[in-house]
Scaffold this active site. Structure first.
Site, short mmCIF file in Angstrom:
data_model
loop_
_atom_site.label_atom_id
_atom_site.label_comp_id
_atom_site.label_asym_id
_atom_site.label_seq_id
_atom_site.Cartn_x
_atom_site.Cartn_y
_atom_site.Cartn_z
N ASN A 132 21.16 63.72 52.25
CA ASN A 132 20.70 62.47 51.66
C ASN A 132 20.48 62.65 50.16
O ASN A 132 19.42 63.06 49.73
CB ASN A 132 19.41 62.02 52.37
CG ASN A 132 18.91 60.68 51.86
OD1 ASN A 132 19.27 60.25 50.75
ND2 ASN A 132 18.08 60.02 52.63
N CYS A 135 18.68 58.30 48.59
CA CYS A 135 17.50 57.44 48.75
C CYS A 135 16.93 57.08 47.39
O CYS A 135 16.54 57.96 46.61
CB CYS A 135 16.44 58.15 49.60
SG CYS A 135 14.99 57.13 49.84
N ASN A 200 25.03 54.90 49.48
CA ASN A 200 23.64 54.68 49.84
C ASN A 200 23.23 53.33 49.24
O ASN A 200 24.06 52.61 48.70
CB ASN A 200 22.78 55.84 49.30
CG ASN A 200 21.49 55.99 50.09
OD1 ASN A 200 20.73 55.03 50.22
ND2 ASN A 200 21.24 57.18 50.60
#
Lengths: 422, 461
Positions: A132, A135, A200
């Site tokens: 990730n 974010c 994202n």
């Protein structure tokens, strides 16, 4: 019947539809429901250090009476204890061995934290990881999430740490909160990532409550930027996906496409621009997991109609059709034509062209219905009338080439041909 | 068989006379419908509205939740926009012209959206118009119906003081006294009159009958101008034997009684024949049925192709269980002990088109008889001919003759609405009131005086 199954670096799934790392993949109960509904895989909501969430967490952009055209959230990575998540992942993998189980990770910014997290997740039975790097809220302040994705050097370093330990495929998820996703994509590939996923969420303010004057979402009289997603972001995601697919370094690895995928058609578009699988979140949050049924059937029917037997038959096929403006054929010309039998006399084409384009539509006043026709000599073929017309196939664009041969802007300039005409 | 009242329970009356066009129940429903609107250029709906309401604009305003703006858009063109949203035959006006019809799709529910907007405005008592500074002039209006109220409001906005002389005890005219109760309630009519007059500068003097309590001469002497808007009110006679029998009533009176009294007090027959096929005939027939008549038959001398009412109105009558007898013309009403017992009708056939363009009915020679205990006459309305003649007003069979849109031959005297046109829709009367106000302002203020609604529509440009 076409074969809609996918093989993503050896991770097999019965269809290309995965649920993205998000609230729907936060715990066993959701994921089991998703797999029962038919989803091909999930990216388990990001595991990492313990966090605390606030309420409220979501807000929405409604448009023209339709809800959730755009959606944003300020939720952090999973706020459930790591060991419970890992235990549930193990359970789900046993229950559904034929589905893809990817686990999203976001460790603290040091090598050991990443190594520890990877080993634990591998032990739990994950088939792949998704890093990730995207974010955009809450974690960035601590140098994680998008803070990593926005700095290719750091991104490369983290990928390298991960690849030192990981024995299963690693997908690096890119943030769109950059001028171009390509540098980070290249860095991740050079760092050894097995695949990429994008996009994202995009930093956003979805709107402001005009009574309280507090932007959405509301948290005790305050708000923050949230991550934007949903149908509204699809065009941006497709563009970013294309830049990755066109880049010689970034395109070395497979891609999982994310960003406003709501239907089988959206999925096909992402796949035509290079995605091997697609990840869905907002559409499922809007309508529940049952949407996957139509996604599978729609994809299957389309593939049958087009004669594609397996997904790899069409993945990436549209990439080469996106070129540079200067390579477009200047001699191509088309002119709008209004089908008088289909016309409902709403005049939307007229007023759009008259006010904002090239005054190429004639109006012949009548009571109560006016008639509208195209002034062919004035029409530049911009499509505006066709786009605003509410009747399917009422306005069509008819090809009227200026000349038979292909000429692009570079040739045009070189040959010193005249400008200032359309 | 007999004519009697109190046929139903209170609950049955309430159900039978409940609102036939319920409003949008939620704002989301209104929003969804508003968002269907294509926002046409030079919109056919606007062109088909006698008062030229900028329909796409007000719908767009609902879509953006600018409700006050939407109500202003409606009322600026039609101050009775709330009532019209309930009583207009929209299927032959705005909704009938909606371009969705061309796509064989349901037209935008314009009336319902208009009602949504205007009801909010009335409920919240939004004062959407300011009066211009006083021009020191005063105008008398005869009749507080749609034409009179519309004229009064337009004049008041322009800074003119208005006094309305009204024969009845309540304002609203036809809206209050002449339309089926399931379309507008008496409470709504009263609210609407109050909302219109809340702008100020409008005084209504009730129970003042023109020609009796107040004379034209008095008005001419005491006001800068007079606007006559007293409507039509007399039922056309059938001129057949038996018309005097007990149980023969005219529809206007029947509906008037119904609107002015508790439903349980209205006497209605068991077997009712209604003569005519206009809106008033339908209103009389459906309400007779809703009052408890077991058998209602509409008798019309032409065919469905020539009927003056709309298909939608006909459907209401049919759904209420009214029977329809086409090509039948009343020949004689037969009585028993002075009371109606039978209606004899000529069977008709269609001949050549008449002056109105409709094929005229011709007697075929055959007759038939139906048993009835009540006959309601709704074969058209006649202007107040004697009233008009008594005041030496130039007229055409009682319909006041005007030059331009509203000027009479008499000095300072204008006229409009049903007393000029012989009876049209409420929305036509509202437009007539605006035209009357414009003509009055040109006369008493300045020949160049232009009111807002006279300006050329902008077609949402």
């Amino acid at each position: 019947m076409a074969d809609i199954s996918t093989d993503f670096l050896g991770i097999k799934s019965p269809n290309p539809f995965w649920l993205a790392s998000a609230p729907p993949t936060d715990k066993l109960i959701n994921v089991v429901r998703a797999f029962e509904a038919g989803w091909g895989g999930v990216v388990w909501k990001t595991l990492g250090s313990q966090v605390k969430n606030v309420s409220s967490r979501y807000s929405s952009v409604n448009y023209g009476g339709k809800r959730m055209m755009g959606f944003n959230n300020i939720e952090l990575i999973s706020d459930r204890p790591l060991d419970i998540n890992l235990k549930e992942i193990t359970q789900v993998v046993k229950m559904f061995p034929d589905r893809a189980m990817i686990v999203s990770l976001m460790a603290d910014n040091d090598r050991k934290s990443w190594h520890d997290l990877i080993m634990k997740a591998e032990d739990a039975g994950a088939m792949g990881f998704e890093l990730n790097f995207g974010c955009p809220h809450g974690m960035t302040e601590r140098g994680m999430g998008a803070a990593v994705g926005q700095d290719p050097e750091i991104a490369k370093m983290v990928v390298e740490w991960v690849m030192e330990k990981a024995t299963i495929p690693v997908i690096t998820k890119l943030t769109p909160n950059v001028h171009s996703v390509v540098p980070t994509a290249q860095a991740a590939v050079q760092g050894g990532t097995s695949a990429l996923s994008l996009i994202n969420t995009i930093q956003s303010v979805t709107g402001i409550d005009l009574d309280t004057l507090v932007p959405n979402p509301y948290v005790a009289g305050q708000s923050v930027f949230g991550g934007y997603c949903g149908p509204a972001v699809k065009p941006i995601a497709l563009k970013m996906l294309t830049t990755v697919a066109q880049d010689p370094i970034a395109s070395r690895v497979p891609v999982s496409g994310i960003g406003g995928v709501s239907t089988w058609k959206d999925a096909v578009e992402f796949m035509l621009l290079g995605a091997t699988s697609v990840q869905v979140c907002t559409a499922a949050m809007n309508h529940g997991f049952r949407i996957v049924e139509d996604m599978c059937e729609g994809l299957n029917n389309w593939m049958d109609e087009k004669g594609f037997e397996k997904t790899t038959d069409f993945i990436g096929k549209s990439v080469e059709k996106i070129t540079h403006w200067e390579d477009l054929d200047i001699n191509y010309h088309h002119i709008a034509k209004i089908d008088q039998d289909k016309c409902i006399h709403c005049g939307l084409c007229y007023i759009a062209c008259e006010d904002t384009s090239h005054q190429s539509i004639n109006v012949e006043r009548g009571n109560p219905y006016n008639n509208y026709t195209v002034k062919e000599e004035e029409c530049v073929g911009c499509n505006l009338c066709k786009l605003v017309c509410p009747v399917d196939a009422c306005i069509t664009m008819e090809e009227h080439r200026v000349a038979p041969e292909y000429v692009n802007w570079k040739d045009w300039q070189r040959e010193g041909r005249p400008l200032n005409d359309h | 068989m007999s004519i009697k009242n109190n046929r139903l329970t209170t609950a049955e009356y309430q159900e039978n006379f409940a609102d036939i066009h319920p409003p949008f129940e939620t704002s989301d429903a209104a929003l969804t419908e508003a968002n269907r609107c294509l926002f046409c250029y030079d919109p056919p709906c606007m062109k088909s509205c006698p008062t030229s309401i900028n329909v796409p604009k007000f719908i767009k305003q609902i879509a953006t939740e600018n409700l006050k703006g939407s109500a202003h858009t409606i009322f600026a063109s039609n101050i009775m926009g709330a009532g019209c949203s309930k009583v207009c035959p929209v299927e032959k006006l705005c909704e009938g012209a909606c371009v969705y019809n061309m796509m064989h799709e349901e037209p935008i529910n314009i009336a319902r959206l208009q009602r949504y907007s205007t009801e909010k405005a009335m409920a919240n008592k939004w004062q959407l118009f300011d009066r211009k500074p006083s021009k020191g002039k005063k105008v008398a209006i005869v009749g507080a119906g749609p034409a009179g109220l519309s004229c009064a409001h337009t004049l008041s906005r322009e800074g003119i003081d208005v006094t309305i002389y009204e024969k009845e005890a309540k304002g609203g005219g036809l809206m209050t006294y002449g339309i089926a109760a399931y379309k507008v309630t008496p409470e709504f009519c009263e609210d609407e009159v109050n909302y219109i007059t809340s702008i100020g500068g409008i005084e209504i003097k009730y129970n003042q009958e023109f020609g009796k309590d107040v004379t034209l001469e008095y008005l001419q002497q005491n006001y800068d101008a007079v606007y006559m808007a007293f409507g039509v009110g007399l039922a056309r006679q059938l001129d057949i034997p038996g018309e005097h029998l007990e149980g023969v009533e005219d529809a206007i009176k029947f509906i008037y009684e119904l609107r002015d009294n508790d439903y349980s007090k209205i006497a209605v027959g068991d077997k009712v024949a209604v003569i005519g096929m206009g809106m008033t005939a339908i209103d009389a027939a459906t309400q007779a049925k809703r009052l408890g008549a077991s058998d209602v038959t509409l008798v019309y001398r032409r065919t469905q192709a020539e009927m003056p009412c709309t298909q939608k109105e006909l459907d209401i009558a049919k759904l209420d269980g009214c029977k329809i007898t086409w090509l039948a013309s009343p020949k004689e009403i037969i009585g028993n002990n002075g009371k109606v017992s039978q209606l004899v009708c000529d069977v008709m056939k269609l001949g050549e088109p008449d002056a109105s363009g409709r094929r005229s009915p011709i007697v075929s020679g055959e007759t038939f008889t139906i048993d009835v205990d009540m006959v309601i006459k709704a074969a058209g309305q006649m202007p107040f001919q004697s009233l008009v003649n008594a005041n030496n007003i130039e007229n055409n069979n009682g319909k006041i003759a005007v030059s331009g849109k509203s000027a009479t031959k008499l000095a300072k005297v204008f006229a409009g609405g049903d007393c000029v046109n012989g009876g049209k829709e409420v929305v036509d009367a509202v437009q007539a009131g605006k035209d009357g106000a414009a003509a009055i302002l040109k006369t008493i203020v300045s020949p160049d005086y232009i009111i807002e609604s006279e300006l050329k529509p902008t077609f949402n440009n």
